[in-house]
Design an enzyme around this catalytic site. Structure first.
Site, PDB file in Angstrom:
ATOM      1  N   ARG A 126      -5.326  -2.340   8.364  1.00  0.00           N
ATOM      2  CA  ARG A 126      -6.482  -3.135   7.922  1.00  0.00           C
ATOM      3  C   ARG A 126      -6.004  -4.357   7.159  1.00  0.00           C
ATOM      4  O   ARG A 126      -4.916  -4.347   6.579  1.00  0.00           O
ATOM      5  CB  ARG A 126      -7.327  -2.327   6.911  1.00  0.00           C
ATOM      6  N   LEU A 127      -6.871  -5.390   7.093  1.00  0.00           N
ATOM      7  CA  LEU A 127      -6.538  -6.569   6.277  1.00  0.00           C
ATOM      8  C   LEU A 127      -7.094  -6.440   4.867  1.00  0.00           C
ATOM      9  O   LEU A 127      -6.654  -7.139   3.950  1.00  0.00           O
ATOM     10  CB  LEU A 127      -7.076  -7.851   6.917  1.00  0.00           C
TER      11      LEU A 127
ATOM     12  N   SER B 146      -6.845  -6.271  -5.721  1.00  0.00           N
ATOM     13  CA  SER B 146      -7.904  -6.885  -4.924  1.00  0.00           C
ATOM     14  C   SER B 146      -9.195  -6.908  -5.730  1.00  0.00           C
ATOM     15  O   SER B 146      -9.345  -6.176  -6.729  1.00  0.00           O
ATOM     16  CB  SER B 146      -8.127  -6.104  -3.628  1.00  0.00           C
TER      17      SER B 146
ATOM     18  N   TRP C 274       3.023   7.936  -2.423  1.00  0.00           N
ATOM     19  CA  TRP C 274       4.442   8.091  -2.817  1.00  0.00           C
ATOM     20  C   TRP C 274       4.522   9.024  -4.024  1.00  0.00           C
ATOM     21  O   TRP C 274       5.372   9.930  -4.070  1.00  0.00           O
ATOM     22  CB  TRP C 274       5.020   6.713  -3.148  1.00  0.00           C
TER      23      TRP C 274
ATOM     24  N   GLU D 238       1.629 -13.589  12.287  1.00  0.00           N
ATOM     25  CA  GLU D 238       2.065 -12.364  12.964  1.00  0.00           C
ATOM     26  C   GLU D 238       1.770 -11.207  12.024  1.00  0.00           C
ATOM     27  O   GLU D 238       2.043 -11.286  10.815  1.00  0.00           O
ATOM     28  CB  GLU D 238       3.570 -12.427  13.259  1.00  0.00           C
TER      29      GLU D 238
ATOM     30  N   ASN E  48     -10.482  -3.535  -6.242  1.00  0.00           N
ATOM     31  CA  ASN E  48      -9.736  -2.531  -7.015  1.00  0.00           C
ATOM     32  C   ASN E  48     -10.409  -2.157  -8.345  1.00  0.00           C
ATOM     33  O   ASN E  48     -10.058  -1.148  -8.952  1.00  0.00           O
ATOM     34  CB  ASN E  48      -8.294  -2.975  -7.277  1.00  0.00           C
TER      35      ASN E  48
ATOM     36  N   ASP F 110       0.842  -1.203   0.000  1.00  0.00           N
ATOM     37  CA  ASP F 110       0.000   0.000   0.000  1.00  0.00           C
ATOM     38  C   ASP F 110       0.876   1.252   0.000  1.00  0.00           C
ATOM     39  O   ASP F 110       1.976   1.240   0.547  1.00  0.00           O
ATOM     40  CB  ASP F 110      -0.894  -0.035   1.253  1.00  0.00           C
TER      41      ASP F 110
HETATM   42  C1  FPP Z   1      -1.787   0.233  -3.288  1.00  0.00           C
HETATM   43  O1  FPP Z   1      -1.346   1.550  -3.405  1.00  0.00           O
HETATM   44  C2  FPP Z   1      -1.295  -0.553  -4.380  1.00  0.00           C
HETATM   45  C3  FPP Z   1      -2.072  -1.186  -5.304  1.00  0.00           C
HETATM   46  C4  FPP Z   1      -3.539  -1.131  -5.313  1.00  0.00           C
HETATM   47  C5  FPP Z   1      -1.503  -1.954  -6.382  1.00  0.00           C
HETATM   48  C6  FPP Z   1      -0.234  -2.675  -6.098  1.00  0.00           C
HETATM   49  C7  FPP Z   1       0.378  -2.879  -7.410  1.00  0.00           C
HETATM   50  C8  FPP Z   1       1.697  -2.842  -7.686  1.00  0.00           C
HETATM   51  C9  FPP Z   1       2.752  -2.704  -6.688  1.00  0.00           C
HETATM   52  C10 FPP Z   1       2.143  -2.932  -9.095  1.00  0.00           C
HETATM   53  C11 FPP Z   1       1.704  -4.120  -9.878  1.00  0.00           C
HETATM   54  C12 FPP Z   1       2.240  -5.382  -9.324  1.00  0.00           C
HETATM   55  C13 FPP Z   1       2.840  -6.333 -10.037  1.00  0.00           C
HETATM   56  C14 FPP Z   1       3.151  -7.641  -9.406  1.00  0.00           C
HETATM   57  C15 FPP Z   1       3.240  -6.136 -11.432  1.00  0.00           C
HETATM   58  P1  FPP Z   1      -2.435   2.717  -3.493  1.00  0.00           P
HETATM   59  O2  FPP Z   1      -2.541   3.126  -4.919  1.00  0.00           O
HETATM   60  O3  FPP Z   1      -3.714   2.283  -2.866  1.00  0.00           O
HETATM   61  O4  FPP Z   1      -1.733   3.809  -2.649  1.00  0.00           O
HETATM   62  P2  FPP Z   1      -2.442   5.019  -1.870  1.00  0.00           P
HETATM   63  O5  FPP Z   1      -3.249   4.403  -0.766  1.00  0.00           O
HETATM   64  O6  FPP Z   1      -1.279   5.806  -1.373  1.00  0.00           O
HETATM   65  O7  FPP Z   1      -3.269   5.761  -2.883  1.00  0.00           O
END
Ligand code: FPP
Length: 243
Positions: free
Chosen positions: A197-198, A68, A28, A210, A71, A23
């Site tokens: 959160r989970l 997820s 970032w 853990e 998403n 997350d």
């Molecule tokens: C959460 O950050 C991240 C995601 C919903 C996606 C995770 C995906 C990747 C790291 C890239 C794709 C993965 C692979 C294996 C190619 P967020 O966008 O919810 O962050 P925020 O809460 O700061 O907005």
């Protein structure tokens, strides 16, 4: 085979199976006045770094929550960007996974993804299926409640068909229906970016894991942060309900 648990380089017990809720990509990027996709791109770099580090440490299974089942609620453009990054990741990293004897696994209903992504994933799964080394599990269109619902549905169907006695259903029966059935038990579940959160991730599997919540945003999480998490795990006393 020795039953003694493996030791991490710091001397503590090494988790066999680590899962991460990655997350903070969006935050970032925001901090840098960049578009959200730049955060996801940096997130893929972290995936690469952390999966290499996990292998180097001897962790048997690493499960990453990349998409997820919730998403899909994100703007279409962002969903498209995540699909694009998944395509890129498979194209650029598959050779390394094959070479390093990594078995790639996917949990979740990834067949709802665009057809070409599904084909790429199926090819990657096939090309690493015979590997015998560490497992890299990517959760794609995954939700813990859906996984448990499916398990319940299958067991109910078998009970209705008279194949199993409902009274014989035990936790192990349910576990055998989960997508993680052939993975080591989940030892350590990490969530980055300060959220506690989970979010529907590995709900059953987390029962005795853990939990570690760190403030680091996912793109800033690397080998050093994984080592610190494993060291923290090594200092914990796990009682599994006992004393
Ligand atoms: C959460 O950050 C991240 C995601 C919903 C996606 C995770 C995906 C990747 C790291 C890239 C794709 C993965 C692979 C294996 C190619 P967020 O966008 O919810 O962050 P925020 O809460 O700061 O907005």
């Amino acid at each position: 085979m020795s039953s003694a648990p493996a030791l991490a380089s710091g001397g503590g017990v090494l988790p066999r199976h680590v899962a991460i809720i990655m997350d903070g990509n969006g935050r970032w990027a925001k901090k840098r006045f960049l578009p959200r996709v730049a955060g996801h791109r940096a997130g893929v770099e972290a995936v690469r770094a952390v999966s290499r580090a996990a292998r180097a440490m001897g962790i048997e299974a690493l499960t990453l929550y990349a998409f997820s089942s919730e998403n899909w609620r994100r703007p279409e453009e962002e969903v498209g960007d995540l699909m694009g990054l998944l395509r890129l990741f498979i194209r650029s990293d598959l050779a390394e996974l094959v070479r390093e004897n990594v078995r790639l696994r996917v949990i979740g209903d990834f067949r709802r993804f665009p057809g070409d992504v599904v084909a790429l994933i199926e090819d990657a799964l096939a090309r690493t299926a015979a590997n015998t080394g560490p497992v890299l599990v990517i959760a794609l269109n995954y939700g813990g409640q859906a996984e448990l619902t499916e398990a319940a549905r299958r067991l109910a169907a078998r009970a209705a068909a008279g194949e199993i006695d409902p009274a014989s259903i035990a936790p192990a029966t349910i576990e055998a229906e989960l997508e993680t059935r052939d993975l080591p038990p989940l030892d350590l579940l990490i969530r980055t970016s300060g959220e506690h959160r989970l979010s529907n991730f590995l709900l059953w599997q987390a029962a005795y894991a853990e939990l570690l919540f760190v403030d680091t945003l996912w793109p800033d999480f690397g080998a050093a942060e994984l080592e610190a998490a494993v060291a923290d795990f090594g200092r914990r006393q796990r009682r599994f309900g006992g004393l």
